[in-house]
Design an enzyme around this catalytic site. Structure first.
Site, PDB file in Angstrom:
ATOM      1  N   GLY A  53       0.821  -1.206   0.000  1.00 35.82           N
ATOM      2  CA  GLY A  53       0.000   0.000   0.000  1.00 35.82           C
ATOM      3  C   GLY A  53       0.852   1.252   0.000  1.00 35.82           C
ATOM      4  O   GLY A  53       2.064   1.204   0.227  1.00 35.82           O
ATOM      5  N   LEU A  54       0.213   2.380  -0.228  1.00 36.47           N
ATOM      6  CA  LEU A  54       0.933   3.653  -0.311  1.00 36.47           C
ATOM      7  C   LEU A  54       0.760   4.445   0.993  1.00 36.47           C
ATOM      8  O   LEU A  54       0.935   3.899   2.072  1.00 36.47           O
ATOM      9  CB  LEU A  54       0.499   4.417  -1.563  1.00 36.47           C
ATOM     10  CG  LEU A  54       0.953   3.740  -2.864  1.00 36.47           C
ATOM     11  CD1 LEU A  54       0.218   4.298  -4.075  1.00 36.47           C
ATOM     12  CD2 LEU A  54       2.459   3.877  -3.036  1.00 36.47           C
ATOM     13  N   THR A 100      -0.913   6.510   4.110  1.00 34.55           N
ATOM     14  CA  THR A 100      -2.146   6.595   4.876  1.00 34.55           C
ATOM     15  C   THR A 100      -1.891   7.335   6.179  1.00 34.55           C
ATOM     16  O   THR A 100      -0.758   7.704   6.481  1.00 34.55           O
ATOM     17  CB  THR A 100      -2.778   5.205   5.126  1.00 34.55           C
ATOM     18  OG1 THR A 100      -4.131   5.383   5.559  1.00 34.55           O
ATOM     19  CG2 THR A 100      -2.003   4.434   6.178  1.00 34.55           C
ATOM     20  N   GLY A 153      -3.020  -2.767   4.750  1.00 35.62           N
ATOM     21  CA  GLY A 153      -1.687  -2.893   4.174  1.00 35.62           C
ATOM     22  C   GLY A 153      -0.935  -3.890   5.020  1.00 35.62           C
ATOM     23  O   GLY A 153      -0.832  -3.699   6.222  1.00 35.62           O
ATOM     24  N   LEU A 178      -4.811  -3.606   9.515  1.00 38.01           N
ATOM     25  CA  LEU A 178      -5.857  -2.681   9.095  1.00 38.01           C
ATOM     26  C   LEU A 178      -5.987  -1.491  10.037  1.00 38.01           C
ATOM     27  O   LEU A 178      -5.569  -1.549  11.189  1.00 38.01           O
ATOM     28  CB  LEU A 178      -7.197  -3.418   8.976  1.00 38.01           C
ATOM     29  CG  LEU A 178      -7.869  -4.036  10.189  1.00 38.01           C
ATOM     30  CD1 LEU A 178      -8.560  -3.009  11.083  1.00 38.01           C
ATOM     31  CD2 LEU A 178      -8.922  -5.055   9.729  1.00 38.01           C
ATOM     32  N   ALA A 179      -6.571  -0.428   9.506  1.00 40.58           N
ATOM     33  CA  ALA A 179      -6.825   0.784  10.284  1.00 40.58           C
ATOM     34  C   ALA A 179      -8.271   1.179  10.022  1.00 40.58           C
ATOM     35  O   ALA A 179      -8.629   1.533   8.889  1.00 40.58           O
ATOM     36  CB  ALA A 179      -5.881   1.893   9.855  1.00 40.58           C
ATOM     37  N   CYS A 218      -3.756   6.287   0.200  1.00 40.97           N
ATOM     38  CA  CYS A 218      -3.491   5.065  -0.552  1.00 40.97           C
ATOM     39  C   CYS A 218      -3.240   5.346  -2.035  1.00 40.97           C
ATOM     40  O   CYS A 218      -3.381   4.465  -2.878  1.00 40.97           O
ATOM     41  CB  CYS A 218      -4.627   4.061  -0.397  1.00 40.97           C
ATOM     42  SG  CYS A 218      -5.076   3.794   1.328  1.00 40.97           S
TER      43      CYS A 218
END
Lengths: 155, 225
Positions: free
Chosen positions: B81-82, B84, B150, B162-163, B179
């Site tokens: 993932g990017l 966050t 991610g 997870l968030a 993201c």
């Protein structure tokens, strides 16, 4: 080594493989790399191995969107992490089945990481290493044993 | 057949770096003796604002400077993932699991994280929550993301996770492209339910969703397996 790994590993999350020259043997290990030993061109008797992932692994990962690879010259010990592949928001570590020095990385993967899925046995190779301990090759699974192992865990 | 037992490590509000340090300890423990334990479920609420980037990056040096100037921490991670955001009001869940002990592949673990968040939304009365295929991995309510995902996996052991936005101050998300998905929005349970939903309120149903999805039991951190 391979036998113990078969007993303890239930699902191969990342099976790496190595494309090799036709004359060289094709060896694999359960979760890990398949290494083919190719004698280098030129002088010396260094064995070169090309590392990549197996078809089983690329299917398990899903579409690879990014490859993080080491720099040329990096020295790796067996089991060292040498990079990671990203797919579906998950980064999977790559661990080397062999010790040696990274001589080349597949630059094509920077622009086209999907090669790892499309052509894992050829154009999707990851790195090449000059082996520091060729006897480690003996510890890897043969292609037949690997395929048998995959069948046994797939059920 | 006995269900695998995952250790519940429920932390209160802690700095993000403390969560990473604890995650690292669990990773080393599980990687050192593979196959002996199913793993640990780390749950916390971040004590302060922090932006994170993933394996591919996601934040330029200029962005990083700008975000730090806002008073947030900025950290790089090795997860997928990017960029966050994590902060107070958010449930941050890092399952450090042995995929083999739980009979999972990496992709099914990602799908299971999504399923947990979807189930949790259902428990809270939000029936429209859904997971979406890549590059929209995560859980969505309409066109807004309520839960970011991610993860990382090494030697079959997972990290990160997870968030879920419970009562997160969503303004923090305005400063990044969450993201890397231009034009999408973010939301929280509080926003959707129009009332204040705390992280503490959400934890019990989340644990139910986790046990249901992963088909495991949750035991205390210290109990003998």
């Amino acid at each position: 080594m391979a036998l113990r790994a078969v007993r303890s590993v239930r699902a191969a999350a990342c099976s790496l493989r190595v494309a090799s020259a036709p004359a060289a043997p094709c060896l694999m290990r359960p979760w890990g790399l398949r290494a083919g030993a190719v004698p280098t061109l030129g002088t010396g008797s260094t064995l070169l191995s090309v590392l990549g992932i197996s078809n089983f692994a690329q299917e398990a990962l899903g579409d690879v969107v990014y490859c993080s690879l080491p720099e040329v010259g990096t020295k790796l010990n067996k089991q060292d992490e040498f990079g990671a592949l990203e797919s579906v928001k998950a980064a999977s570590e790559l661990n080397s089945p062999l010790s040696g020095e990274v001589t080349e990385i597949n630059e094509a993967l920077a622009e086209n990481p999907g090669l790892v899925n499309k052509s894992c046995y050829e154009d999707g190779w990851l790195i090449k290493i000059a082996l520091s301990d060729p006897s480690e090759l003996d510890e890897l699974m043969s292609k037949e044993a690997y395929e048998k192992y995959i069948k046994s865990i797939e059920g | 057949m006995r269900l695998p037992a995952v250790r519940l490590v429920r932390l209160s509000r802690i700095p993000y770096t403390e969560l990473l340090a604890l995650q690292e300890r669990w990773l080393r423990r599980l990687q050192a003796e593979p196959g002996t334990e199913a793993g640990a479920l780390l749950l916390c609420e971040p004590a302060g604002p922090v932006y994170t980037s993933g394996l591919r990056g996601g934040l330029t040096p200029e962005e990083t400077a700008r975000l730090r100037a806002l008073g947030a921490e900025v950290r790089t991670t090795g997860r997928g993932g990017l960029a966050t955001f994590h902060g107070p009001g958010q449930l941050l869940c890092h399952p450090v699991l042995d995929l083999r002990r739980l009979g999972l592949r990496l992709r099914t673990h990602v799908a299971a994280l999504e399923a947990c968040a979807v189930r949790l939304c259902e428990f809270q009365g939000l029936s429209g929550a859904r997971a979406r295929p890549p590059p929209y991995t995560g859980v969505w309510l309409g066109e807004r993301k309520v839960c970011a995902i991610g993860v990382r996996c090494g030697r079959h052991i997972t990290s990160h996770g997870l968030a879920l936005n419970c009562s997160t101050d969503l303004v923090w998300f305005d400063h990044i492209v969450p993201c890397g998905l231009v034009g999408t929005g973010v939301t929280s349970l509080s926003e959707e339910l129009q009332r204040h939903v705390t992280v503490d309120e959400v934890i019990p149903p989340f644990l139910e969703a986790f046990k249901e999805t992963y088909k495991c039991t949750l035991i205390s951190e210290d109990s003998s397996n």
